[in-house]
Design a protein around this motif. Structure first.
Motif, PDB file in Angstrom:
ATOM      1  N   VAL A 191      36.124  30.939  27.953  1.00 49.65           N
ATOM      2  CA  VAL A 191      36.773  31.872  28.809  1.00 49.65           C
ATOM      3  C   VAL A 191      36.723  32.982  28.173  1.00 49.65           C
ATOM      4  CG1 VAL A 191      39.370  32.327  30.044  1.00 49.65           C
ATOM      5  CG2 VAL A 191      38.520  29.930  30.039  1.00 49.65           C
ATOM      6  N   LYS A 192      36.333  33.814  28.725  1.00 48.89           N
ATOM      7  CA  LYS A 192      36.207  35.473  28.445  1.00 48.89           C
ATOM      8  C   LYS A 192      37.727  36.462  28.582  1.00 48.89           C
ATOM      9  CE  LYS A 192      33.083  39.349  28.336  1.00 48.89           C
ATOM     10  NZ  LYS A 192      31.633  39.971  28.633  1.00 48.89           N
ATOM     11  N   ARG A 193      37.633  36.166  29.646  1.00 48.35           N
ATOM     12  CA  ARG A 193      38.969  37.616  30.344  1.00 48.35           C
ATOM     13  C   ARG A 193      40.308  36.455  31.232  1.00 48.35           C
ATOM     14  NH1 ARG A 193      36.302  43.130  30.883  1.00 48.35           N
ATOM     15  NH2 ARG A 193      35.243  43.194  29.016  1.00 48.35           N
ATOM     16  N   MET A 194      41.057  36.382  30.927  1.00 43.07           N
ATOM     17  CA  MET A 194      42.225  35.857  31.766  1.00 43.07           C
ATOM     18  C   MET A 194      43.346  37.628  32.604  1.00 43.07           C
ATOM     19  SD  MET A 194      42.003  33.040  32.002  1.00 43.07           S
ATOM     20  CE  MET A 194      43.719  31.878  32.025  1.00 43.07           C
ATOM     21  N   TYR A 195      43.373  37.242  34.072  1.00 44.09           N
ATOM     22  CA  TYR A 195      43.525  38.482  33.952  1.00 44.09           C
ATOM     23  C   TYR A 195      45.397  38.184  35.062  1.00 44.09           C
ATOM     24  CZ  TYR A 195      38.954  40.668  34.377  1.00 44.09           C
ATOM     25  OH  TYR A 195      38.174  41.163  33.197  1.00 44.09           O
ATOM     26  N   VAL A 196      45.470  36.994  35.045  1.00 43.95           N
ATOM     27  CA  VAL A 196      46.765  36.201  35.403  1.00 43.95           C
ATOM     28  C   VAL A 196      47.684  35.734  34.518  1.00 43.95           C
ATOM     29  CG1 VAL A 196      46.572  37.266  37.555  1.00 43.95           C
ATOM     30  CG2 VAL A 196      45.670  34.862  36.980  1.00 43.95           C
ATOM     31  N   LEU A 203      40.182  38.530  41.030  1.00 44.20           N
ATOM     32  CA  LEU A 203      39.523  38.155  39.775  1.00 44.20           C
ATOM     33  C   LEU A 203      40.749  37.593  39.599  1.00 44.20           C
ATOM     34  CD1 LEU A 203      36.622  37.567  38.599  1.00 44.20           C
ATOM     35  CD2 LEU A 203      37.236  40.514  37.454  1.00 44.20           C
ATOM     36  N   LEU A 204      40.765  36.461  38.915  1.00 48.95           N
ATOM     37  CA  LEU A 204      41.846  36.094  37.783  1.00 48.95           C
ATOM     38  C   LEU A 204      41.118  35.425  36.379  1.00 48.95           C
ATOM     39  CD1 LEU A 204      42.222  32.205  40.477  1.00 48.95           C
ATOM     40  CD2 LEU A 204      43.573  34.719  40.570  1.00 48.95           C
ATOM     41  N   ALA A 205      39.966  35.457  36.688  1.00 48.12           N
ATOM     42  CA  ALA A 205      39.217  34.804  34.288  1.00 48.12           C
ATOM     43  C   ALA A 205      37.919  35.452  35.274  1.00 48.12           C
ATOM     44  CB  ALA A 205      39.696  33.496  34.423  1.00 48.12           C
ATOM     45  N   VAL A 206      36.946  35.159  33.722  1.00 49.76           N
ATOM     46  CA  VAL A 206      36.082  35.422  33.820  1.00 49.76           C
ATOM     47  C   VAL A 206      35.436  34.562  32.637  1.00 49.76           C
ATOM     48  CG1 VAL A 206      33.891  37.048  33.243  1.00 49.76           C
ATOM     49  CG2 VAL A 206      35.303  38.154  34.722  1.00 49.76           C
ATOM     50  N   LEU A 207      34.465  33.996  33.165  1.00 49.92           N
ATOM     51  CA  LEU A 207      33.875  32.916  31.412  1.00 49.92           C
ATOM     52  C   LEU A 207      32.168  33.719  31.209  1.00 49.92           C
ATOM     53  CD1 LEU A 207      33.816  29.357  33.706  1.00 49.92           C
ATOM     54  CD2 LEU A 207      35.930  30.877  32.308  1.00 49.92           C
ATOM     55  N   GLU A 208      32.210  33.177  30.575  1.00 50.50           N
ATOM     56  CA  GLU A 208      30.758  33.280  29.352  1.00 50.50           C
ATOM     57  C   GLU A 208      30.030  31.966  29.446  1.00 50.50           C
ATOM     58  OE1 GLU A 208      30.968  36.993  26.235  1.00 50.50           O
ATOM     59  OE2 GLU A 208      32.803  34.763  25.229  1.00 50.50           O
ATOM     60  N   ALA A 209      28.920  32.681  29.657  1.00 53.41           N
ATOM     61  CA  ALA A 209      27.652  31.396  29.032  1.00 53.41           C
ATOM     62  C   ALA A 209      26.568  32.158  28.926  1.00 53.41           C
ATOM     63  CB  ALA A 209      27.508  30.199  30.275  1.00 53.41           C
ATOM     64  N   PRO A 210      26.465  32.695  27.684  1.00 52.60           N
ATOM     65  CA  PRO A 210      25.089  33.112  27.699  1.00 52.60           C
ATOM     66  C   PRO A 210      23.073  32.373  27.771  1.00 52.60           C
ATOM     67  CG  PRO A 210      26.385  33.509  25.438  1.00 52.60           C
ATOM     68  CD  PRO A 210      26.200  32.197  26.678  1.00 52.60           C
TER      69      PRO A 210
END
Length: 370
Positions: free
Chosen positions: A85-90, A101-108
């Motif tokens: 989990v990179k960012r949580m917006y709610v 947009l609720l959240a953003v994940l990261e997977a390089p």
């Protein structure tokens, strides 16, 4: 002396006559009393039982049943791909719109996979263009008789088609990688409210986790769900109105209209599930509230109704007593709906039957004397 004896004889005769008369009067008196008692017994047998005609009607009746308000839609939001989990917006309680947009994940590694697939796609595309150009040239040359053998033309065409298939497969692989990258962005599936948030920034989410990122529910529209007992199931009509109250807002009454039914009785509790769609644009109602619903029902066809006190409940069963042409009969019935002083009954009755108003087990079947 003789005179004295004569007097005594007369006295004895008088006493004897008096005794006889006393016995006669006593006997007559006893016969009179017995006759009176016999008349009283006959009078006891000659009784009248108040009776009223059975009613064959189809009234509208009202019942009150418990229900539950549920969100119209409710989902657990999971991550389709594995990532941090990179960012949580709610957060819990936030109202969101569909697509927000609720959240953003990261997977390089996923980004690297996409770049690799894209590079492969470009290489395969170049191979396809070369094969196509070679085939086109052979087609042009073949217009001159004897310049190109037919087998060479077929070989070039086959090479071009193979290159085209490889390019299509590579392009699909690139699209797959691109789509997986889109899954790193978690968006709202509909308008609603976030009811729970289960992860924080830095947490690992994805297919290996059974914990959803969010719990989300639709709040501007609710479902009012209730279980209707089997004996009322045949009285349900599409578009049937209902009113309901909730304990959290005493004194307020809300309206709803029947939207759908389960169509079949539940095998566990023998009930029919009804659902009412409730519009809630202002958010006045909350999903999860318990409600008390009042329904106005009516049978599809008329049924028999009697006075409630006319139904006789005994250890052997439930009965009514009919009184037709001075003859008492005991009719086995099953009870239906109760409406004020009337009770719906089902049994071997006819519209001409008269029902004894106050039955008892002491009343025997058969003809009665008037």
């Amino acid at each position: 002396m003789y005179q004295s004896i004569s007097i005594n004889k007369k006295s004895g005769i008088g006493l004897a006559m008096a005794a006889v008369l006393t016995m006669v009067f006593a006997s007559c008196s006893n016969k009179t009393e017995e006759k009176g008692q016999g008349q009283k017994k006959q009078e006891v047998k000659a009784v009248n039982y108040p009776a009223k005609p059975v009613q064959f009607i189809n009234p509208e009746y009202e019942i009150s049943v418990p229900a539950e308000l549920k969100p119209y839609e409710q989902v657990a939001v999971y991550a389709k791909v594995t990532g941090f989990v990179k960012r949580m917006y709610v957060d819990r309680g936030d109202r969101v719109r569909r697509g927000q947009l609720l959240a953003v994940l990261e997977a390089p590694e996923m980004n690297q996979q996409y770049l690799s697939d894209k590079s492969t796609e470009q290489k395969v595309y170049s191979d396809y263009l070369y094969a196509k150009q070679a085939y086109d040239r052979l087609v042009t040359a073949s217009k001159t008789t004897g310049a190109v053998a037919d087998i060479e033309l077929d070989r070039a065409k086959s090479a071009m088609q193979s290159a085209k298939s490889a390019y299509d497969a590579s392009k699909a692989g690139t699209a797959h990688s691109s789509q997986l990258q889109q899954y790193l962005r978690i968006t709202a599936p509909f308008d609603g409210v976030i009811t729970d948030r289960n992860v924080s920034v830095g947490a690992l989410a994805g297919t290996g986790s059974n914990t959803p990122l969010f719990m989300m529910a639709q709040s501007n529209k609710l479902r009012l769900t209730l279980s209707l007992p089997e004996k009322h199931a045949s009285s349900v009509k599409q578009g049937m109105p209902a009113t309901f109250t909730i304990s959290s807002q005493p004194g307020k009454t809300f309206n709803a209209v029947l939207s759908r039914t389960s169509g079949l009785l539940d095998q566990q509790d023998r009930s029919l599930t009804l659902e009412f769609d409730v519009s809630n644009p202002s958010g006045e109602l909350q999903g999860g509230d318990y409600a008390q619903v009042k329904l106005k029902l009516q049978r599809k066809n008329p049924t028999y109704w009697v006075q409630s006190k006319s139904v006789l409940n005994t250890q052997s069963g439930t009965y009514v007593l009919t009184l037709n042409d001075n003859e008492v009969k005991r009719i086995a019935v099953s009870e239906g709906v109760r409406l004020d002083t009337l009770t719906e009954v089902f049994g071997n009755l006819s519209q001409q039957d008269k029902i004894i108003v106050k039955p008892s087990e002491e009343i025997k079947e058969g003809r009665i004397k008037k």
